[in-house]
Design an enzyme around this catalytic site. Structure first.
Site, mmCIF file in Angstrom:
data_model
loop_
_atom_site.group_PDB
_atom_site.id
_atom_site.type_symbol
_atom_site.label_atom_id
_atom_site.label_comp_id
_atom_site.label_asym_id
_atom_site.label_seq_id
_atom_site.Cartn_x
_atom_site.Cartn_y
_atom_site.Cartn_z
ATOM 1 C CG HIS A 102 -5.654 18.742 -16.515
ATOM 2 N ND1 HIS A 102 -5.733 18.973 -17.816
ATOM 3 C CD2 HIS A 102 -5.165 17.582 -16.425
ATOM 4 C CE1 HIS A 102 -5.619 17.957 -18.412
ATOM 5 N NE2 HIS A 102 -5.040 16.884 -17.579
ATOM 6 C CE LYS B 287 -14.647 29.572 -22.891
ATOM 7 N NZ LYS B 287 -13.383 28.979 -23.137
ATOM 8 N NE ARG B 288 -17.450 22.534 -15.242
ATOM 9 C CZ ARG B 288 -18.538 21.888 -14.698
ATOM 10 N NH1 ARG B 288 -19.289 21.346 -15.558
ATOM 11 N NH2 ARG B 288 -18.999 22.180 -13.583
ATOM 12 C CE LYS C 204 -13.267 20.641 -27.976
ATOM 13 N NZ LYS C 204 -14.317 20.745 -26.598
ATOM 14 C CB THR D 79 -9.634 21.639 -25.504
ATOM 15 O OG1 THR D 79 -10.845 21.418 -24.611
ATOM 16 C CG2 THR D 79 -8.284 21.005 -25.049
ATOM 17 C CE LYS E 136 -13.709 26.935 -18.029
ATOM 18 N NZ LYS E 136 -12.843 26.580 -19.185
HETATM 19 C C1 LIG Z 1 -14.207 21.173 -25.616
HETATM 20 C C2 LIG Z 1 -15.235 21.116 -24.565
HETATM 21 C C3 LIG Z 1 -15.013 21.662 -23.543
HETATM 22 C C4 LIG Z 1 -13.843 22.640 -23.098
HETATM 23 O O1 LIG Z 1 -14.126 23.817 -23.351
HETATM 24 P P1 LIG Z 1 -13.043 24.914 -22.851
HETATM 25 O O2 LIG Z 1 -13.525 26.195 -23.699
HETATM 26 O O3 LIG Z 1 -11.746 24.658 -23.211
HETATM 27 O O4 LIG Z 1 -13.387 25.138 -21.362
HETATM 28 C C5 LIG Z 1 -16.248 21.688 -22.429
HETATM 29 N N1 LIG Z 1 -17.452 20.888 -22.595
HETATM 30 C C6 LIG Z 1 -17.541 20.374 -24.021
HETATM 31 C C7 LIG Z 1 -18.790 19.739 -24.126
HETATM 32 C C8 LIG Z 1 -16.372 20.474 -25.043
HETATM 33 O O5 LIG Z 1 -16.710 19.721 -25.936
#
Ligand SMILES: *Cc1c(COP(=O)(O)O)cnc(C)c1O
Length: 844
Positions: free
Chosen positions: A388, A579-580, A693, A689, A585
Site C-alpha cells: 500500500h 483525508k489524513r 468517492k 480512494t 498529501k
Molecule cells: C475514504 C476515506 C479515507 C481515504 O481518503 P484518501 O483521500 O484516499 O486518503 C480516509 N478516511 C475516511 C474516513 C474515508 O472515508
C-alpha cells in the site's frame, strides 16, 4: 503455559458433530427464520428486544435502549441468512478468502444493514408507529473507527463487496477497545480524546469467550526426538487469550451474510491465578492489564514504522489467532493439508499481517509435522500480499533482536526461508553479493532486521499494488529485484469503494435520480452508470442533478450546524480536501492557494467582488506524534479564523475545518462537494480512494497525476478533470537536477507574498515564531515539493473558477464524472482479485 492446553471445541458456527445430541429437537431442526417482514412483525420483535434484551418497557426506555433494541431487531432479520450461509460454506468446503487486516474502518452499521436487508421502509414505519423518529436512533450509533484512513476503509469496502458478490470470506482483525482517537481543537490545535466506542456496548457483535485461543509469546525453542525424526518445538514464556467477536457482513439484497471476526485480548486465567495465589494482588492485576493492552488501542498510522514492541504483539496476536481459527474450525474432518491452497487464500493487507507466513510454517512443520518443503509449497500458495505504499521508509522492518525475543521460533523459520531463498538467488546470479544483500529478507543496517515486505514477496503467490501507476512503481522502483526474479508474480488491482455506502446511503438523492434514469441494478453493476452519459446532454436531467447537489449542500449545512455550529453560505463552490493529514498529501498546497486568494484581496490587487465565492472544507486527523502535521492543522485553523472574520473578504472566502473527520462525516461531505482536492506529490499516493468517492458523487477533481487519479482522468476525460503539477518522472528529474525551493519562492510573486504573509505572523497574532517551522520547511527541507507545484496549481485553480462560472457546463462535466467512474466500484476490485490472485468462486 500450556502444552496441555486442549484444542478448543469447534465454534457453533462450524461445528459438525459435537452438537448432534442437542440438535435433534424437532424445532431445532427447522430452518432458522427471522421475524415476519411486516411492520407489525418488526414492531413485535423490537418490543420483544426492548423488554427481554434491555429489560425495560418502551415507556421507560432510554435513547440507548431504543437504539439497541432497534439494532438487535435489524440483526435478527439477518441472523437466519447468516446461519444458512455458514452451513452452506461448511457443506461445500468452497475456497474462501481470509482477509487479514489490522484495520477495518467500518463506519456506522445500522443503515448499511437496513439497506442490505431491504428493511428500511418497514423499519421506518414501524418506529413511527411507536412514536420514534428513526433518525434519532441513527444518531445514537458511534461508528467503530478501527482504522486510520484509506487502508482500513478499503478493507471495509472489500468485505462488503465480497458479501454482495456471494464470495465466501472471513475478515480477520483486531477488536480494538479504543479505535482512532476522537479529534477536537483547542485554540486551533489538535487534541486527541480516546475513542471509547464500546462504552455503551455494541449491538452488532457476538462474543464467544468460550472459544478463546491461546496465543503465545517469548521463551525459547528446543529440539526433540520424535520417533527418529528431530523436530523443533517452541517453549513460550507467556501467553494471552484471543477472544473472537463475530460481526455479520451482509451482502446487498442477496440474502448472503459473511463474517468479520475480530479478536480481543484477555489475560490467561491460569497466569493470573498463579501470581494471585502468591499473594501479590497488584502484580496479578498488572499482569492482566499487561495482557489486555494488546487489543487496547489502534496504533495511529505513521509514515515511518516505529519499533514498537506492542505493535508486533498485536500483529502476531491477531494473525496467529486467525490462522489457527481457520485451520481448526473451517476444514472438514480428516482434511489433507496438502490441499489447503484449494481451500483458502490469506490476503495480507499491507505488511501488518506478514508474521502469518512463519506462523503457518510453524503450525505445518512443528505441529502438523509436515516436511519443510511440503509446508513451504503450501504456504507459498496460501498467501498473497498487497503493498500500500511507495515510501521506501514506510515498509515495515522489525529488529531481529525484537523478533527473536518475542517469537524465537518464527525468527528461526524466517532465517531458514531466507537461506533457501538466497540460495536460489545465488543459483541465478552467482555470488553477486550486492544483489544478495539487496534481496535478503534480513537487512544488516542500521540494525539487523526483518524486512516484512520482502518476506511477503518471497512467500506470496502474488504481490499487487493498488493502482496502475503504483504497481508500475512497485515493480520498477520499490521491489525491482524481486520483479526480475519472479516474473509474473507482480500484478495490479486498482482499489475501489462500495457504492452501497458511498452512493446509495450517502447520496440517496443522486441514487434515486440515477435509478429514475437507468433503472435499478446499477448498484451491483456500477459500469452501468455509463448509461447516464447521454443524460448529460438533457437539460431536464441536468437541472435535476443540480437540485440534488443543492439539497446535499443544504443537508451538509444542517449537519455542520448541529455538529460544529458552522454555517455554509449560499452560492459558494464547496472545495473539499478530506483525508489524513500528511505532508505528502500536501494540505499545505491547498492552504497556500487560500492564503494567496486572501492576500490578493487584502493587498488590493484583486477586488473581493471578482473572487469566486468558495467555501474550503478540510477534514484531517494528524498522527499524535507527527509534529509537522499538527502544526499544519494549527495553521489551517489559524488561517480560517483570520479569513472568515476579515470584512475585506466580504464573505467570499470561508475556511471550515470540522474536527474528527470519519466515515460518518465523509458520508455528508462528499455528496455536497463541487471540487475534490487530490493534490499529492506525484509518485507518493499509492491509490487514494477518497478521489473515487468524490468522482462517483459528481464532484470534479483537481489533482496531480498520482495514484488512481491517473485512471480517473483517463476515464472521465481530460476536459472533465483539472490536472496540474509535475508527473512522477518530472519529480524524479527535478530531484536529480536539485530541488531549490527558494528559486520557486523568488520566481512567483503570489507565492512570495503568501509565504511572507504566513511568516509575518498575520495568522498568529503577530507572533512570527509559531508557523516559522512550516515556512522554513517549505523553503529548505520539503521532501514533497509543495513550492514546485504551486504555480501550476494556482493557474489550474483559476481554470476551475472559470469553469464554475458556467454552471451548466460544470454540471455536464459532473454528470460525466459519475457516468464514467463505475470502474471504481470495489465489486470490480474484488473481481480482479478473484481473477488475478485468488481464483475463488461465488457460492451460488
Ligand atoms: C475514504 C476515506 C479515507 C481515504 O481518503 P484518501 O483521500 O484516499 O486518503 C480516509 N478516511 C475516511 C474516513 C474515508 O472515508
Amino acid at each position: 503455559m500450556t502444552a496441555s492446553e486442549s484444542t478448543p471445541e469447534p465454534t457453533p458456527q462450524h461445528s459438525t458433530s459435537n452438537n448432534s445430541a442437542v440438535a435433534t429437537h424437532p424445532l431445532a431442526l427447522a430452518p432458522v427464520t427471522g421475524p415476519a417482514s411486516t411492520v407489525d412483525g418488526f414492531v413485535r420483535q423490537f418490543l420483544r428486544n426492548l423488554n427481554y434484551e434491555r429489560g425495560v418497557p418502551l415507556s421507560a426506555s432510554s435513547d440507548n435502549d431504543r437504539y439497541f433494541a432497534f439494532a438487535l431487531t435489524v440483526r435478527d432479520y439477518l441472523v437466519a441468512r447468516w446461519l444458512e450461509d455458514l452451513r452452506r460454506q461448511r457443506e461445500t468446503q468452497a475456497k474462501g478468502v481470509c482477509y487479514l487486516s489490522a484495520e477495518y474502518l467500518l463506519g456506522r452499521q445500522l443503515d448499511n444493514d437496513l439497506l442490505a436487508s431491504g428493511l428500511t421502509e418497514i423499519a421506518t414505519e414501524a418506529m413511527a408507529s411507536c412514536g420514534i423518529d428513526i433518525d434519532d436512533l441513527r444518531a445514537q450509533e458511534v461508528e467503530p473507527g478501527l482504522g486510520n484512513g484509506g487502508l482500513g476503509r478499503l478493507a471495509a469496502c472489500f468485505i462488503d463487496s465480497l458479501a454482495t458478490m456471494s464470495v465466501p470470506n472471513i475478515g480477520y482483525g483486531i477488536r480494538y477497545e479504543y479505535g482512532i482517537f476522537r479529534q477536537t481543537f483547542e485554540d486551533g490545535q489538535q487534541v486527541e480524546q480516546p475513542d471509547a466506542w464500546l462504552t455503551l456496548g455494541s449491538p452488532w457483535e457476538f462474543p464467544h469467550p468460550e472459544f478463546a485461543r491461546t496465543i503465545s509469546f517469548g521463551g525459547h525453542t528446543e529440539t526433540y526426538d520424535d520417533e527418529g525424526t528431530t523436530r523443533t518445538r517452541w517453549v513460550p514464556a507467556w501467553n494471552v487469550q484471543a477472544v473472537p467477536y463475530n460481526y455479520m457482513v451482509p451482502g446487498y439484497l442477496n440474502g448472503r451474510v459473511n463474517t468479520l471476526r475480530l479478536w480481543g485480548a484477555k489475560a490467561t486465567n491460569s497466569f493470573d491465578l498463579r501470581v494471585f495465589n502468591s499473594g501479590d494482588f497488584q502484580d496479578a492485576v498488572s499482569a492482566q492489564t499487561q495482557a489486555e493492552t494488546i487489543s487496547k488501542v489502534l496504533y495511529p498510522e505513521d509514515s515511518t514504522p516505529q519499533g514498537k514492541e506492542l505493535r508486533l504483539q498485536q500483529q502476531y496476536f491477531f494473525v496467529a489467532a486467525s490462522i489457527g481459527d481457520f485451520l481448526d474450525h473451517m476444514l472438514a474432518p480428516g482434511f489433507d493439508l496438502e490441499n489447503l491452497p484449494d481451500r483458502v487464500i490469506f490476503q495480507l493487507n499491507d505488511t501488518h499481517p506478514v508474521i502469518g507466513v512463519p506462523e503457518l510454517m510453524r503450525v505445518l512443520v512443528d505441529e502438523k509435522k509436515l516436511e519443510w518443503d511440503a509446508a513451504w509449497a503450501i504456504t507459498q500458495k496460501c498467501f498473497a500480499y498487497t503493498c500500500h505504499t511507495l515510501l521506501p521508509e514506510a515498509l515495515e522492518v522489525w529488529s531481529v533482536d525484537l523478533v527473536g525475543r518475542l517469537l524465537p521460533r518464527h525468527l528461526e523459520i524466517i532465517y531458514r526461508i531466507n537461506e533457501e531463498f538466497l540460495a536460489e538467488v545465488r543459483e541465478r546470479y552467482g555470488d553477486d553479493e550486492i544483489k544478495i544483500r539487496n534481496m535478503s529478507i534480513i537487512s544488516e543496517f542500521p540494525e539487523r532486521s526483518v524486512r516484512m515486505a520482502y518476506l511477503a514477496t518471497v512467500a506470496g503467490s502474488k504481490v499487487n499494488g493498488v493502482a496502475e501507476l503504483h504497481s508500475q512503481l512497485l515493480r520498477e522502483k520499490v521491489l525491482p529485484d524481486f520483479n526480475e526474479f519472479y516474473p509474473g508474480k507482480f500484478t495490479n488491482v486498482t482499489n475501489g469503494v462500495t457504492p452501497r455506502r458511498f452512493m446509495r446511503l450517502a447520496n440517496p438523492g443522486l441514487s434515486e435520480l440515477i435509478t429514475e434514469a437507468i433503472g435499478t441494478g446499477w448498484l451491483t453493476d456500477l459500469e452501468r452508470l455509463r448509461e447516464l452519459e447521454s443524460y448529460a446532454e438533457d437539460p431536464v436531467f441536468r437541472k435535476a442533478f443540480t437540485d440534488v447537489k443543492a439539497a446535499n449542500k443544504r443537508h451538509l449545512g444542517e449537519v455542520l450546524r448541529v455538529r460544529d455550529g458552522f454555517e455554509i453560505s449560499d452560492g459558494h463552490m464547496l472545495d473539499v480536501m478530506v483525508k489524513r493529514l500528511h505532508e505528502y498529501k500536501r494540505q499545505m498546497l491547498k492552504l497556500l492557494h487560500i492564503v494567496t486568494l486572501y492576500e490578493q484581496i487584502i493587498s488590493g490587487r484583486v477586488a473581493a467582488s471578482d473572487v469566486t465565492p468558495r467555501t474550503f472544507i478540510f477534514g484531517a486527523k494528524a498522527a499524535p506524534g507527527y509534529v509537522m502535521a499538527k502544526r499544519i492543522i494549527h495553521l489551517i485553523n489559524a488561517v480560517g479564523t483570520v479569513v472568515n472574520e476579515d470584512p475585506r473578504v466580504e464573505g467570499r472566502l470561508k475556511v471550515l475545518f470540522p474536527p474528527n473527520y470519519n466515515v460518518t462525516l465523509a458520508e455528508s461531505l462528499i455528496p455536497a462537494a463541487d471540487l475534490s482536492e487530490q493534490i499529492s506529490l506525484a509518485g507518493k499516493e499509492a491509490s487514494g480512494t477518497g478521489n473515487m468517492k468524490f468522482a462517483l458523487n459528481g464532484a470534479l477533481t483537481i489533482g496531480t497525476d498520482d495514484g488512481a487519479n491517473v485512471e480517473i482522468r483517463e476515464l472521465v476525460g481530460d476536459e472533465n478533470f483539472f490536472l496540474f503539477g509535475m508527473s512522477e518522472p518530472e519529480v524524479e528529474a527535478l530531484w536529480a537536477k536539485g530541488y531549490k525551493p527558494t528559486e520557486f519562492y523568488q520566481g512567483d510573486e503570489n507565492l512570495r507574498r503568501a509565504m511572507d504573509l504566513i511568516a509575518s505572523g498575520a495568522f498568529s497574532g503577530g507572533d512570527k515564531s509559531v508557523f516559522e517551522p512550516i515556512v522554513s520547511n517549505l523553503l529548505y527541507d520539503d521532501r514533497f515539493m509543495v513550492l514546485a507545484d504551486y504555480s501550476s496549481y494556482i493557474a489550474e485553480q483559476a481554470k476551475v473558477d472559470t469553469a464554475y462560472a458556467d454552471q451548466d457546463a460544470w454540471t455536464h462535466a459532473a454528470i460525466l464524472n459519475v457516468a464514467r467512474t463505475g470502474f471504481f466500484s470495489s465489486d470490480r476490485s474484488m473481481r480482479d482479485y478473484i481473477d488475478r490472485i485468488w481464483h475463488t468462486r461465488p457460492l451460488l
